[in-house]
Motif scaffolding. Structure first.
Motif, mmCIF file in Angstrom:
data_model
loop_
_atom_site.group_PDB
_atom_site.id
_atom_site.type_symbol
_atom_site.label_atom_id
_atom_site.label_comp_id
_atom_site.label_asym_id
_atom_site.label_seq_id
_atom_site.Cartn_x
_atom_site.Cartn_y
_atom_site.Cartn_z
ATOM 1 N N LEU A 162 3.087 3.541 -18.219
ATOM 2 C CA LEU A 162 3.279 4.614 -18.984
ATOM 3 C C LEU A 162 4.904 5.028 -18.831
ATOM 4 O O LEU A 162 5.702 5.279 -19.541
ATOM 5 C CB LEU A 162 2.574 5.879 -18.463
ATOM 6 N N GLU A 163 5.433 4.803 -17.292
ATOM 7 C CA GLU A 163 6.729 5.242 -17.182
ATOM 8 C C GLU A 163 7.815 3.940 -18.109
ATOM 9 O O GLU A 163 8.622 4.345 -18.562
ATOM 10 C CB GLU A 163 7.195 4.807 -15.702
ATOM 11 N N ARG A 164 7.234 2.824 -18.095
ATOM 12 C CA ARG A 164 7.941 1.813 -18.738
ATOM 13 C C ARG A 164 7.873 2.110 -20.439
ATOM 14 O O ARG A 164 8.838 1.951 -21.140
ATOM 15 C CB ARG A 164 7.187 0.329 -18.719
ATOM 16 N N LEU A 165 6.782 2.459 -20.827
ATOM 17 C CA LEU A 165 6.624 2.793 -22.215
ATOM 18 C C LEU A 165 7.579 4.118 -22.579
ATOM 19 O O LEU A 165 7.951 4.148 -23.756
ATOM 20 C CB LEU A 165 5.274 3.123 -22.695
ATOM 21 N N ILE A 166 7.612 5.082 -21.584
ATOM 22 C CA ILE A 166 8.379 6.134 -22.000
ATOM 23 C C ILE A 166 10.041 5.621 -22.262
ATOM 24 O O ILE A 166 10.638 6.260 -23.012
ATOM 25 C CB ILE A 166 8.605 7.279 -20.756
ATOM 26 N N ALA A 167 10.467 4.892 -21.339
ATOM 27 C CA ALA A 167 11.897 4.290 -21.327
ATOM 28 C C ALA A 167 12.012 3.642 -22.523
ATOM 29 O O ALA A 167 13.074 3.652 -23.373
ATOM 30 C CB ALA A 167 12.057 3.195 -20.155
ATOM 31 N N GLU A 168 10.994 2.935 -23.043
ATOM 32 C CA GLU A 168 11.094 1.853 -24.288
ATOM 33 C C GLU A 168 11.063 2.465 -25.596
ATOM 34 O O GLU A 168 11.698 2.385 -26.574
ATOM 35 C CB GLU A 168 10.009 0.812 -24.354
ATOM 36 N N ARG A 169 10.041 3.687 -25.634
ATOM 37 C CA ARG A 169 9.435 4.175 -26.721
ATOM 38 C C ARG A 169 10.345 5.482 -27.049
ATOM 39 O O ARG A 169 10.325 6.000 -28.189
ATOM 40 C CB ARG A 169 8.202 4.396 -26.749
ATOM 41 N N TYR A 170 10.478 6.542 -26.023
ATOM 42 C CA TYR A 170 11.087 7.680 -26.451
ATOM 43 C C TYR A 170 12.216 7.614 -27.242
ATOM 44 O O TYR A 170 12.325 8.714 -28.100
ATOM 45 C CB TYR A 170 11.445 8.509 -25.247
ATOM 46 N N PRO A 171 13.097 6.877 -27.070
ATOM 47 C CA PRO A 171 14.336 6.738 -28.074
ATOM 48 C C PRO A 171 13.997 6.736 -29.531
ATOM 49 O O PRO A 171 14.633 7.117 -30.551
ATOM 50 C CB PRO A 171 15.139 5.637 -27.567
ATOM 51 N N VAL A 172 12.939 5.791 -29.761
ATOM 52 C CA VAL A 172 12.421 5.490 -30.970
ATOM 53 C C VAL A 172 11.343 6.651 -31.519
ATOM 54 O O VAL A 172 11.578 6.938 -32.661
ATOM 55 C CB VAL A 172 11.426 4.277 -31.177
ATOM 56 N N TYR A 173 10.681 7.331 -30.803
ATOM 57 C CA TYR A 173 9.820 8.345 -31.107
ATOM 58 C C TYR A 173 10.707 9.612 -31.642
ATOM 59 O O TYR A 173 10.522 10.501 -32.373
ATOM 60 C CB TYR A 173 8.951 8.862 -29.805
ATOM 61 N N ALA A 174 12.006 9.550 -30.912
ATOM 62 C CA ALA A 174 13.008 10.572 -31.306
ATOM 63 C C ALA A 174 13.517 10.571 -32.719
ATOM 64 O O ALA A 174 14.018 11.528 -33.089
ATOM 65 C CB ALA A 174 14.144 10.521 -30.383
#
Ligand code: S3P
Length: 207
Positions: A162-174
């Motif tokens: 989940l930590e890795r996915l947060i780093a990868e995905r949050y800029p895109v979810y934004a």
């Protein structure tokens, strides 16, 4: 290739709800939204649970994209990942979501990776109001460990994944139209947050 069903296909547990929705809506007050509301965000953020309740509040049908993918593929997401791999799942996810976005206005819960696919993301942005449901890591973790059915979380320690996915995905979810905190406790608090955000968007004329 999987035996995905297409078109006005066998996924139609929800089809009647689509047919009924316009009548129901016109019989009540004008809706807060005129386009499909798509929930995006990580596993455990509450997309399905909040989506279901949001649909009730908005008097719209609810559709869960993962459930539709499973129905189209005739198997569970775990099976699809295991037997065919993630690429095949993503391909099916792209096609199923494209089809769902052609349906009348509804609330759509997407799987956590859907918004990461460039073409799915472009379609979601063009055809829906996108709402990023954002929860604390610990809350997502507590929710996802209750069920062991998410292939990506089996690839390692769930917290690390989940930590890795947060780093990868949050800029895109934004890139979603709205971001709403998904909080612990009764879902109504998060639901109220989504309704407030939608009302703000409606006031700004963006819906
Ligand atoms: C995924 C999330 C899952 C499901 C699949 C892949 C992801 O959906 O689509 O296991 O890539 O984050 P939920 O977000 O509904 O758990």
């Amino acid at each position: 290739m999987l035996g995905w069903h297409h078109g006005g296909d066998s996924l139609s547990a929800h089809a009647q709800a689509f047919n009924d929705a316009p009548q129901r809506m016109s019989a009540t007050s004008p809706s807060l939204v005129t386009r499909t509301v798509a929930l995006v965000g990580l596993m455990g953020a509450g997309k399905t649970s909040i989506g279901r309740r949001l649909a009730q509040r908005l008097n719209l049908p609810f559709i869960d994209a993962d459930a539709e993918i499973e129905a189209a593929a005739g198997g569970t997401i775990e099976d699809i990942f295991e037997r065919h791999g993630e690429a095949v799942f993503r391909d099916g996810e792209r096609r199923v979501i494209a089809r769902l976005l052609e349906q009348p206005t509804h609330v759509l819960a997407t799987g956590g990776g859907a918004f990461m696919d460039p073409s799915t993301r472009a379609l979601l942005k063009a055809k829906s109001i996108t709402v990023w449901l954002k929860a604390d890591l610990d809350l997502m973790l507590a929710r996802v460990v209750r069920r062991n059915n998410r292939p990506l979380l089996k690839a390692g320690d769930p917290r690390a994944v989940l930590e890795r996915l947060i780093a990868e995905r949050y800029p895109v979810y934004a890139e979603a139209d709205l971001a709403v905190d998904s909080v612990d406790g009764p879902p109504e608090a998060t639901l109220d947050g989504v309704m407030t955000a939608l009302a703000g968007l409606a006031r700004s004329g963006a819906t």
